[in-house]
Design an enzyme around this catalytic site. Structure first.
Site, PDB file in Angstrom:
ATOM      1  CE  LYS A 178      -3.384   2.905   0.959  1.00 43.34           C
ATOM      2  NZ  LYS A 178      -4.332   3.366  -0.053  1.00 43.34           N
ATOM      3  N   GLY A 187      -1.973  16.192  -2.745  1.00 39.27           N
ATOM      4  CA  GLY A 187      -2.803  16.134  -1.549  1.00 39.27           C
ATOM      5  C   GLY A 187      -3.531  14.824  -1.432  1.00 39.27           C
ATOM      6  CB  CYS A 238      -3.583   7.726  -0.618  1.00 45.46           C
ATOM      7  SG  CYS A 238      -4.929   6.722   0.011  1.00 45.46           S
TER       8      CYS A 238
END
Length: 402
Positions: free
Chosen positions: A203, A254, A257
């Site tokens: 991730k 921004g 994540c």
């Protein structure tokens, strides 16, 4: 009736996931510490903007498959989908994940499935496993514990939750298999098995990769500005090469994540993550650079015209066509510019929200009509309909007029 799933966290990921599961006629008990969020959902309404989510929540609540509360109840599956903010010096804070875990500790029983979806530093799932077994030693090795990060794009969440591939990593092979069996009921994309630490890192790496690529584009925009080159044309031409794919520059990076996840790596591996760390610096600097450009344009206008300009700040969201302002570089730029305000007229525009606790929101057409200087920070579709040829000074940091 005992719910099958308890969802801890009903934000931008938790609520859509809860609605998806409930739409499959599975009883879901959603948990959020915000009473307003709980009350809104129990009315069959939503507190965030996401296409198709309102219909899914309304239907699930109406049919009795989704309900919300501020505390969890006993179930067979527990999903942790809470924020992971930062402490000082960009150090990840997993206290929300720990608090959510402690909340379900008394409810856990043999054979239950516990999954973390929250973006987390490597090793978090194992830490929570240790926490659970320290407090519930009778359950040691009798639970299924896994990590499965979300992979969705705001504005298309309901589709991508179903159709995107997922990476699923358990603390052991049995946990991985159990989690895959759970997600296979709701996900049509491929489910890729691994271990918890690899899934956690996957991730972080996915979003860090995007951040590095955006940093390259943003660095090009700085170079081209100094060299007198149109960066949009340059990138379009460079991308004609069959093996070159340069992304588009913007006013920074921004969101929950891409602007955040690289810090989970740099905090734990500071010496090894040189490129990742530098990309964060470049993308943060781009926002500062944009704010300085606006300030310079304001002074130049005043010198040329002998009066202060009116300025339209176009966009506050972190990406086009959404209402999400988390970690938004546009919001940072607006704040920086307003800190330097000296009786100029400012129009703050964000077509996807009605009001804001700091900024007075102006209609985009009104702002454009009244402004001497138009500053495009987010390439919302509405802005692309505005006149391109104008006597106004246009500062386009996101390619609205490219």
């Amino acid at each position: 009736m005992q719910p099958e799933v308890v969802m801890i966290g009903l934000g931008y990921i938790g609520l859509p996931t809860a609605a998806l599961i409930a739409s499959n006629e599975v009883n879901v008990h959603g948990v959020d510490i915000n009473q307003h969020v709980v009350d809104t959902i129990n009315r069959g309404e939503i507190h965030i903007v996401e296409p198709s989510l309102d219909e899914a929540v309304a239907k699930a609540v109406d049919k009795g498959y989704l309900q919300a509360a501020t505390t969890p109840v006993e179930a067979n599956n527990y999903l942790i989908v809470v924020p992971t903010p930062f402490k000082d010096k960009n150090e990840p804070d997993i206290s929300f994940v720990e608090a959510a875990t402690r909340a379900v500790l008394p409810l856990l029983k043999e054979g239950d499935l516990y999954i973390i979806e929250s973006t987390s530093p490597v090793g978090t799932t194992e830490k929570m496993m240790d926490l659970i077994y320290e407090n519930r030693p009778e359950l040691k090795d009798k639970l299924f514990i896994a990590y499965c990060p979300e992979r969705v794009l705001p504005g298309n969440v309901m589709h991508e939750l179903v159709h995107n591939d997922r990476v699923i990593g358990g603390v052991n092979a049995a946990s991985t298999e159990k989690a895959i069996s759970f997600y296979s009921n709701y996900v049509k994309g491929s489910l890729h098995p691994t271990n918890a630490r690899t899934a956690e890192m996957c991730k972080l790496v996915e979003n860090s990769s995007r951040d590095v690529q955006i940093a390259f584009a943003n660095e090009l925009s700085l170079i081209c500005d100094k060299a007198g080159i149109n960066v949009w044309e340059l990138i379009e031409l460079a991308n004609k090469h069959p093996r070159v794919t340069i992304l588009q520059p913007g006013c920074g990076v921004g969101g929950h994540c891409i602007a955040v996840d690289p810090y989970f790596i740099t905090a734990d591996f500071p010496m090894e993550s040189q490129i990742i760390g530098k990309a964060r610096e470049i993308n943060n600097y781009k926002s500062f650079w944009c704010a300085e450009k606006v300030k310079t344009a304001k002074l130049q206008f005043q010198l040329k015209h002998g009066r202060k300009p009116s300025i339209a700040i176009m966009g506050l969201a972190f990406k086009p066509n959404i209402d999400d302002l988390r970690e938004s570089p546009a919001k940072y730029i607006a704040q920086k510019v307003l800190q330097d305000a000296n009786d100029e007229e400012y129009y703050i525009v964000e077509p996807n929200i009605n009001d804001h606790k700091v900024f007075k929101i102006t209609d985009y057409k009104t702002a454009f009509a009244k402004a001497d200087i138009v500053v495009y920070l987010v390439a919302h579709d509405e802005f692309k309909q505005l006149p391109k040829d104008s006597d106004k000074l246009i500062l386009d940091f996101c390619g609205v007029n490219k």
